[in-house]
Design a protein around this motif. Structure first.
Motif, PDB file in Angstrom:
ATOM      1  N   ALA A  76      -4.736  44.428   8.780  1.00 64.93           N
ATOM      2  CA  ALA A  76      -6.113  43.921   8.789  1.00 64.93           C
ATOM      3  C   ALA A  76      -6.301  43.026   7.578  1.00 64.93           C
ATOM      4  N   ASP A  77      -7.055  41.940   7.727  1.00 66.79           N
ATOM      5  CA  ASP A  77      -7.389  41.112   6.565  1.00 66.79           C
ATOM      6  C   ASP A  77      -8.802  41.470   6.098  1.00 66.79           C
ATOM      7  N   MET A  78      -9.067  41.275   4.803  1.00 70.87           N
ATOM      8  CA  MET A  78     -10.290  41.843   4.205  1.00 70.87           C
ATOM      9  C   MET A  78     -11.213  40.833   3.550  1.00 70.87           C
ATOM     10  N   ALA A 101     -17.928  35.841   7.612  1.00 72.51           N
ATOM     11  CA  ALA A 101     -18.257  34.976   8.744  1.00 72.51           C
ATOM     12  C   ALA A 101     -17.068  34.799   9.677  1.00 72.51           C
ATOM     13  N   CYS A 102     -16.068  35.693   9.535  1.00 70.34           N
ATOM     14  CA  CYS A 102     -14.912  35.581  10.436  1.00 70.34           C
ATOM     15  C   CYS A 102     -14.542  36.927  11.035  1.00 70.34           C
ATOM     16  N   GLY A 103     -15.311  37.989  10.697  1.00 72.14           N
ATOM     17  CA  GLY A 103     -15.053  39.300  11.307  1.00 72.14           C
ATOM     18  C   GLY A 103     -14.069  40.174  10.561  1.00 72.14           C
ATOM     19  N   HIS A 104     -13.640  39.739   9.360  1.00 70.85           N
ATOM     20  CA  HIS A 104     -12.660  40.543   8.630  1.00 70.85           C
ATOM     21  C   HIS A 104     -13.250  41.878   8.168  1.00 70.85           C
ATOM     22  N   ASP A 105     -14.596  41.932   8.038  1.00 67.30           N
ATOM     23  CA  ASP A 105     -15.261  43.213   7.762  1.00 67.30           C
ATOM     24  C   ASP A 105     -14.938  44.217   8.870  1.00 67.30           C
ATOM     25  N   ALA A 136      -6.994  37.878   1.114  1.00 64.68           N
ATOM     26  CA  ALA A 136      -6.818  36.412   1.130  1.00 64.68           C
ATOM     27  C   ALA A 136      -6.141  35.826   2.367  1.00 64.68           C
ATOM     28  N   GLU A 137      -6.727  36.039   3.528  1.00 68.16           N
ATOM     29  CA  GLU A 137      -6.212  35.321   4.702  1.00 68.16           C
ATOM     30  C   GLU A 137      -6.776  33.905   4.758  1.00 68.16           C
ATOM     31  N   GLU A 138      -7.978  33.736   4.215  1.00 74.83           N
ATOM     32  CA  GLU A 138      -8.700  32.473   4.396  1.00 74.83           C
ATOM     33  C   GLU A 138      -8.269  31.357   3.448  1.00 74.83           C
ATOM     34  N   LEU A 139      -7.456  31.673   2.463  1.00 76.79           N
ATOM     35  CA  LEU A 139      -7.163  30.670   1.435  1.00 76.79           C
ATOM     36  C   LEU A 139      -5.658  30.522   1.205  1.00 76.79           C
ATOM     37  N   THR A 162      -4.788  42.176  14.690  1.00 80.10           N
ATOM     38  CA  THR A 162      -5.847  41.876  15.664  1.00 80.10           C
ATOM     39  C   THR A 162      -6.902  40.992  15.013  1.00 80.10           C
ATOM     40  N   HIS A 163      -7.625  40.263  15.849  1.00 77.48           N
ATOM     41  CA  HIS A 163      -8.749  39.475  15.348  1.00 77.48           C
ATOM     42  C   HIS A 163      -9.926  39.600  16.310  1.00 77.48           C
ATOM     43  N   LEU A 164     -11.087  39.958  15.781  1.00 77.05           N
ATOM     44  CA  LEU A 164     -12.312  39.963  16.586  1.00 77.05           C
ATOM     45  C   LEU A 164     -12.673  38.512  16.878  1.00 77.05           C
TER      46      LEU A 164
HETATM   47 NI    NI Z   1     -10.339  35.226  10.491  1.00 72.98          NI
END
Ligand code: NI
Length: 392
Positions: A76-78, A101-105, A136-139, A162-164
């Motif tokens: 999971a990414d955070m 804003a990407c569902g990582h929560d 840090a998935e987004e950067l 997985t990704h929502l």
């Molecule tokens: Ni994402």
């Protein structure tokens, strides 16, 4: 099966609570300190896990079964994004300018839920389940490659992420074998000319006139250098030059993004671009600087892992839940794990037109339908049993 169902039912509200906590206190990439601490402390309450911190803001937990067997990693990414949230529910972001804003929560909450359930089912586990709470998935360069370097995949046989997805309705699970998400690279070109008065272009080397030719010619790569069967996107997204209306500037900077799936084509693109830049600048007496950065590699789903997950989806949710999806041109650092072990990246439907949950990812009004969270938890739990080849 029913026992697992009861455990999932029991953890359902807790998972929603965790998601709301993460949503309320989002943290940017490489700064997920409180998030990681919360995950660490929550995992401690489950018992029977070996918990560690592979990097400053990531957490790994290992659940080691009684008998030897395969090792599966669940990821999971955070991290959150630098976006000012425009939602108005009561767990809206408390950190100004930062938003999940990407569902990582939701991803973090789902993996905690799966960890809690699987810990309770430890007696039935052959082999090992490794829970990766990634930062840090987004950067770019991203957290995944740091975790790989830290050795989190040592001994791992397969990985699931997985990704929502708000574009897919709740109840649907999106699967794709082979190319799933594109590789994403960036370039920066500086055209160095000679500035001067707008009325005397003959005394200048006009970098704007040269730069615009470069922009048009870059599309020649897509239309003429590339095998028509291969996907390639080249988008110029920045063109900076000039300050005064009556001055020809001396420099222009051009920036852009390149997306592709085929690794061989991907490798060739920098040389294609530089050839055009070199030729056009030379033709007009200018010089250039060129910088090309390879970002996240393409996410290519392993056939066998995807097949096992496909079976899991059909058994657990029914065939109507299964959605075979087309590859998308976005990118993901899950690819860093897939370079090392076979893996599959799966989409969990999280949108709902009825509830107005329709906003795209990275939008200030983005959210997920929380009903989706139990699908993610279930998929992690049942997918684990499927891959570790256990009966349940
Ligand atoms: Ni994402």
């Amino acid at each position: 099966m029913t026992m697992t169902q009861d455990l999932i039912e029991a953890v359902k509200d807790e998972v929603i609570g965790w998601r709301r906590y993460f949503h309320k206190y989002p943290e940017l990439s490489f700064q997920e300190e409180k998030t990681a601490q919360f995950v660490y402390e929550t995992l401690q309450t489950f018992g029977d896990l070996e918990i560690s911190r592979p990097t400053k803001t990531s957490v790994m937990a290992r659940l080691i079964g009684q008998q030897p067997g395969k090792v599966i990693a669940l990821r999971a990414d955070m991290d959150a994004l630098p976006i000012e949230e425009e939602n108005d529910f009561d767990f809206v972001s408390q950190n100004s300018g930062v938003m999940h804003a990407c569902g990582h929560d939701g991803h973090t909450a789902m993996l905690l839920g799966a960890a809690k359930i699987l810990t309770q089912l430890k007696d039935q586990i052959k082999g090992e389940v490794r829970f990766l709470f990634q930062h840090a998935e987004e950067l770019p360069p991203g957290g995944a490659q740091e975790l790989v370097k830290a050795g989190v995949l040592d001994g791992v046989d397969m990985i699931i992420g997985t990704h929502l997805i708000s574009a897919l309705p709740v109840g649907k699970i999106g699967l794709s074998s082979g190319p799933m998400m594109a590789g994403a690279d960036t370039f920066k070109i500086t055209v160095v000319g000679k500035g001067g008065h707008a009325s005397q272009p003959d005394l200048t080397i006009d970098p704007i006139a040269i730069g615009t030719q470069i922009v048009t010619n870059l599309q020649h790569i897509v239309s003429r250098y590339r095998d028509a069967q291969e996907t390639l996107v080249i988008s110029v997204t920045q063109f900076h030059a000039g300050s005064a209306i009556n001055v020809i500037p001396s420099r222009v900077t051009i920036g852009g993004s390149v997306r592709s799936f085929n690794p061989e084509l991907r490798e060739k693109v920098p040389a294609f671009i530089e050839r055009i830049v070199k030729g056009i600048t030379e033709a007009h007496g200018a010089t250039y600087e060129f910088d090309y950065q390879f970002g996240y590699a393409p996410t290519i789903n392993d056939e066998e892992v995807t097949r096992l997950m496909d079976e899991t989806v059909c058994e657990v949710f029914g065939e109507e839940s299964r959605e075979i999806i087309k590859p998308i041109m976005g990118s993901e650092d899950f690819s860093a794990y897939q370079k090392v072990v076979p893996g599959s990246y799966i989409q969990i439907g999280a949108g709902s037109e009825e509830k107005g949950i329709i906003y795209p990812h990275h939008h200030p009004k983005f959210t997920v339908d929380e009903q989706a969270l139990q699908y993610g938890v279930k998929l992690f739990v049942h997918g684990t049993f499927k891959i570790l080849n256990l009966t349940y």
